[in-house]
Design an enzyme around this catalytic site. Structure first.
Site, mmCIF file in Angstrom:
data_model
loop_
_atom_site.group_PDB
_atom_site.id
_atom_site.type_symbol
_atom_site.label_atom_id
_atom_site.label_comp_id
_atom_site.label_asym_id
_atom_site.label_seq_id
_atom_site.Cartn_x
_atom_site.Cartn_y
_atom_site.Cartn_z
ATOM 1 C CB THR A 125 -0.889 0.145 1.219
ATOM 2 O OG1 THR A 125 -1.434 1.367 1.460
ATOM 3 C CG2 THR A 125 0.079 -0.171 2.315
ATOM 4 C CG ASP A 126 -0.919 4.979 -0.936
ATOM 5 O OD1 ASP A 126 -1.713 4.330 -0.140
ATOM 6 O OD2 ASP A 126 -1.650 5.829 -1.669
ATOM 7 C CE1 TYR A 149 -3.280 -2.423 5.833
ATOM 8 C CE2 TYR A 149 -3.078 -0.314 5.456
ATOM 9 C CZ TYR A 149 -3.290 -1.521 4.862
ATOM 10 O OH TYR A 149 -3.323 -2.126 3.571
ATOM 11 C CE LYS A 153 0.175 -4.483 3.097
ATOM 12 N NZ LYS A 153 -0.360 -5.848 2.608
HETATM 13 N N1 LIG Z 1 -8.260 -1.828 0.083
HETATM 14 C C1 LIG Z 1 -7.389 -0.810 -0.176
HETATM 15 O O1 LIG Z 1 -7.615 0.364 -0.520
HETATM 16 C C2 LIG Z 1 -5.571 -1.334 -0.387
HETATM 17 C C3 LIG Z 1 -4.943 -0.356 -1.000
HETATM 18 C C4 LIG Z 1 -3.578 -0.942 -1.376
HETATM 19 C C5 LIG Z 1 -3.359 -2.079 -0.841
HETATM 20 N N2 LIG Z 1 -4.070 -2.834 -0.168
HETATM 21 C C6 LIG Z 1 -3.546 -4.373 0.213
HETATM 22 O O2 LIG Z 1 -4.371 -5.286 -0.598
HETATM 23 C C7 LIG Z 1 -4.603 -6.409 0.194
HETATM 24 C C8 LIG Z 1 -5.940 -6.650 0.182
HETATM 25 O O3 LIG Z 1 -6.806 -5.520 0.817
HETATM 26 P P1 LIG Z 1 -8.228 -5.916 0.682
HETATM 27 O O4 LIG Z 1 -8.848 -4.518 0.935
HETATM 28 O O5 LIG Z 1 -9.020 -6.739 0.042
HETATM 29 O O6 LIG Z 1 -8.389 -6.439 2.307
HETATM 30 P P2 LIG Z 1 -9.505 -7.242 2.811
HETATM 31 O O7 LIG Z 1 -9.606 -6.788 4.363
HETATM 32 O O8 LIG Z 1 -10.990 -6.810 2.263
HETATM 33 O O9 LIG Z 1 -9.458 -8.660 2.641
HETATM 34 C C9 LIG Z 1 -8.422 -9.505 3.368
HETATM 35 C C10 LIG Z 1 -8.562 -10.982 3.276
HETATM 36 O O10 LIG Z 1 -7.439 -11.591 4.031
HETATM 37 C C11 LIG Z 1 -7.957 -12.644 4.864
HETATM 38 N N3 LIG Z 1 -7.056 -12.933 5.903
HETATM 39 C C12 LIG Z 1 -6.741 -12.113 6.954
HETATM 40 N N4 LIG Z 1 -6.080 -12.563 7.588
HETATM 41 C C13 LIG Z 1 -5.482 -13.702 7.211
HETATM 42 C C14 LIG Z 1 -4.411 -14.789 7.437
HETATM 43 N N5 LIG Z 1 -3.893 -14.727 8.661
HETATM 44 N N6 LIG Z 1 -4.588 -15.932 6.917
HETATM 45 C C15 LIG Z 1 -5.210 -15.923 5.549
HETATM 46 N N7 LIG Z 1 -6.138 -14.972 5.238
HETATM 47 C C16 LIG Z 1 -6.167 -13.901 6.039
HETATM 48 C C17 LIG Z 1 -9.386 -12.178 5.308
HETATM 49 O O11 LIG Z 1 -10.201 -13.337 5.664
HETATM 50 C C18 LIG Z 1 -9.889 -11.554 3.869
HETATM 51 O O12 LIG Z 1 -10.579 -12.421 2.928
HETATM 52 C C19 LIG Z 1 -4.043 -6.208 1.589
HETATM 53 O O13 LIG Z 1 -2.697 -6.855 1.743
HETATM 54 C C20 LIG Z 1 -4.091 -4.552 1.767
HETATM 55 O O14 LIG Z 1 -2.848 -4.072 2.438
HETATM 56 C C21 LIG Z 1 -5.389 -2.464 -0.004
#
Ligand SMILES: NC(=O)c1ccc[n+]([C@@H]2O[C@H](COP(=O)([O-])OP(=O)(O)OC[C@H]3O[C@@H](n4cnc5c(N)ncnc54)[C@H](O)[C@@H]3O)[C@@H](O)[C@H]2O)c1
Length: 321
Positions: A125-126, A149, A153
Site C-alpha cells: 500500500t502507499d 497498519y 505493511k
Molecule cells: N483496500 C485498499 O484500499 C488497499 C490499497 C492498497 C493495498 N491494499 C492491500 O491489498 C490487500 C487486500 O486488501 P483488501 O482491501 O482486499 O482487504 P480485505 O480486508 O477486504 O481482505 C483481506 C482478506 O485476507 C484474509 N485474511 C486475513 N488474515 C488472514 C490470515 N492470517 N490468513 C489467511 N487469510 C487472512 C481475510 O479473510 C480477507 O479475505 C492487503 O494486503 C492490503 O494491505 C489494500
C-alpha cells in the site's frame, strides 16, 4: 500455470480471482487458481466463484506453516493479498496486524522459497510512505508509516525485499493507493457512507474532512497487479495510482450528490489519532515500464459502485443494520 492467491475472499483479492478465471487478462486463459484464506470477518466464500473448474479453495491461516508446506508446492506463482487491512482496527488492536501482515508474510515467503515457487507478488500500500504535504512519492521515497497498519505493511515490504536480496527469491512489491469498488467491506469509507445513506442514516466524517486520498477503482488495481506478475521485474517495487486525489470532504460531497442527500446527513466526528493528511504517489515507473494506465474515471467508478451497493443489499445488510 497455477497461482496461489492468499486473502482472496476479501475485497481486492476476490476481484482479482474473478477476473483471472474469467480470462480477462493476457496469459490468464488456462490459469488454475488456489485461494488460501482464513475467512476472518473480512473474508467471504460467496465472493468467489466456488463452482469454477479451475478453482480450489482452502480455508486456513497464512501463519500456519504446516498448512503452507502442504498447499504451496506445485504453484508457479503466489499473489499475496492476505492481511488485516482496516486502519481504525489497527489503532485499537494492532497485535493481529503484526501477526498476519508481518509474520504471515514471512511464512508465505519462506514457504515459497522452500517449495521453489517461481515468483511472489506482494500486494502492499502507499500508506507505507506516510503523509506527504506536497508533491508525490516515488518507489525510492523513505518508508515513514504512521498507523500500526501502515507500519505492519512497511515491515512486510522489507521482509519481502530481504527474501529477494538474501535468497534470490523472485519477489515483486506493489504499493497502491486507496481502492474502491464492489465487494468492499462496509467498514471502509465509501461503502460505509453509501450503505448508510441508502438506509437513511447519517455519515461520520473525520475531523474537518481535509485529509486527501487518491482513489483507484479495484479493477484498475487488479489489472496493474497482473501486469507486474507477468511482466514486472524481480526485486522491484511498483507504485500503482493514477486515481483521483480528493479530500474526504470532496468525496463526501460526491457521494451525497449521487445518493440525493444533503450535508445535514453528515456528522463531524473526532479525528482518527495520527490521521495521515495526504497521500499522493508517482506511478510513472509502472506506466512507462509496463504500459499501465487506469481505465476508470472517478465519476463513472463512483456511480457504478453506488449502483452496485444499491443492487446488492444482501452483501451488506445484516440483521442488525
Ligand atoms: N483496500 C485498499 O484500499 C488497499 C490499497 C492498497 C493495498 N491494499 C492491500 O491489498 C490487500 C487486500 O486488501 P483488501 O482491501 O482486499 O482487504 P480485505 O480486508 O477486504 O481482505 C483481506 C482478506 O485476507 C484474509 N485474511 C486475513 N488474515 C488472514 C490470515 N492470517 N490468513 C489467511 N487469510 C487472512 C481475510 O479473510 C480477507 O479475505 C492487503 O494486503 C492490503 O494491505 C489494500
Amino acid at each position: 500455470m497455477r497461482i496461489l492467491v492468499t486473502g482472496a475472499a476479501g475485497f481486492i483479492g476476490s476481484h482479482y480471482v474473478r477476473e483471472v478465471l474469467a480470462g480477462s487478462y493476457p496469459e490468464s486463459a488456462d490459469v488454475h487458481v488456489t485461494v488460501l484464506d482464513r475467512l476472518t470477518y473480512a473474508g467471504r466464500r460467496e465472493n468467489l466463484p466456488a463452482e469454477h473448474e479451475r478453482f480450489t479453495f482452502v480455508r486456513g491461516d497464512i501463519c500456519d506453516r504446516d498448512l503452507l508446506d502442504r498447499v504451496v508446492p506445485g504453484h508457479d506463482a503466489i499473489v499475496h493479498f492476505a492481511a488485516e487491512s482496516h486502519v481504525d482496527r489497527s489503532v485499537t488492536a494492532p497485535g493481529e496486524f503484526i501477526r498476519t501482515n508481518v509474520t504471515g508474510t514471512q511464512q508465505v515467503l519462506d514457504a515459497a522459497l522452500q517449495a521453489g515457487v517461481d515468483r511472489v507478488l506482494h500486494v502492499s500500500t502507499d500508506e507505507v510512505y506516510g503523509s506527504v504535504e506536497t508533491g508525490t512519492w516515488t518507489e525510492d521515497s523513505p518508508l515513514l508509516p504512521n498507523s500500526p497498519y501502515a507500519a505492519s505493511k512497511a515491515s512486510s515490504d522489507l521482509v519481502a525485499r530481504a527474501y529477494h536480496r538474501t535468497h534470490g527469491l523472485d519477489v515483486r512489491i506493489t504499493r497502491c493507493s486507496n481502492n474502491y469498488g464492489p465487494y468492499q467491506h462496509p467498514e471502509k469509507l465509501i461503502p460505509n457512507f453509501v450503505t448508510r445513506l441508502l438506509t437513511g442514516r447519517h455519515v461520520p466524517l473525520y475531523g474537518d474532512g481535509r485529509n486527501v486520498r487518491e482513489w483507484l477503482h479495484v479493477d484498475d488495481h487488479c489489472r496493474a497487479l497482473h501486469l507486474v506478475l507477468t511482466k514486472g521485474r524481480a526485486g522491484e517495487v511498483y507504485n500503482i495510482g493514477g486515481g483521483s486525489g480528493l479530500s474526504n470532504r470532496e468525496m463526501t460531497g460526491r457521494l451525497l450528490a449521487l445518493l440525493g442527500a444533503d450535508w445535514d446527513m453528515v456528522r463531524h466526528v473526532e479525528d482518527r489519532p495520527g490521521h495521515d493528511f495526504r497521500y499522493a504517489i508517482d506511478d510513472s515507473k509502472i506506466r512507462e515500464e509496463l504500459g499501465y494506465a487506469p481505465r476508470w474515471s472517478i465519476e463513472s467508478g463512483l456511480e457504478a459502485v453506488v449502483n452496485w451497493y444499491r443492487d446488492h443489499p444482501g452483501f451488506w445488510r445484516t440483521p442488525a443494520s
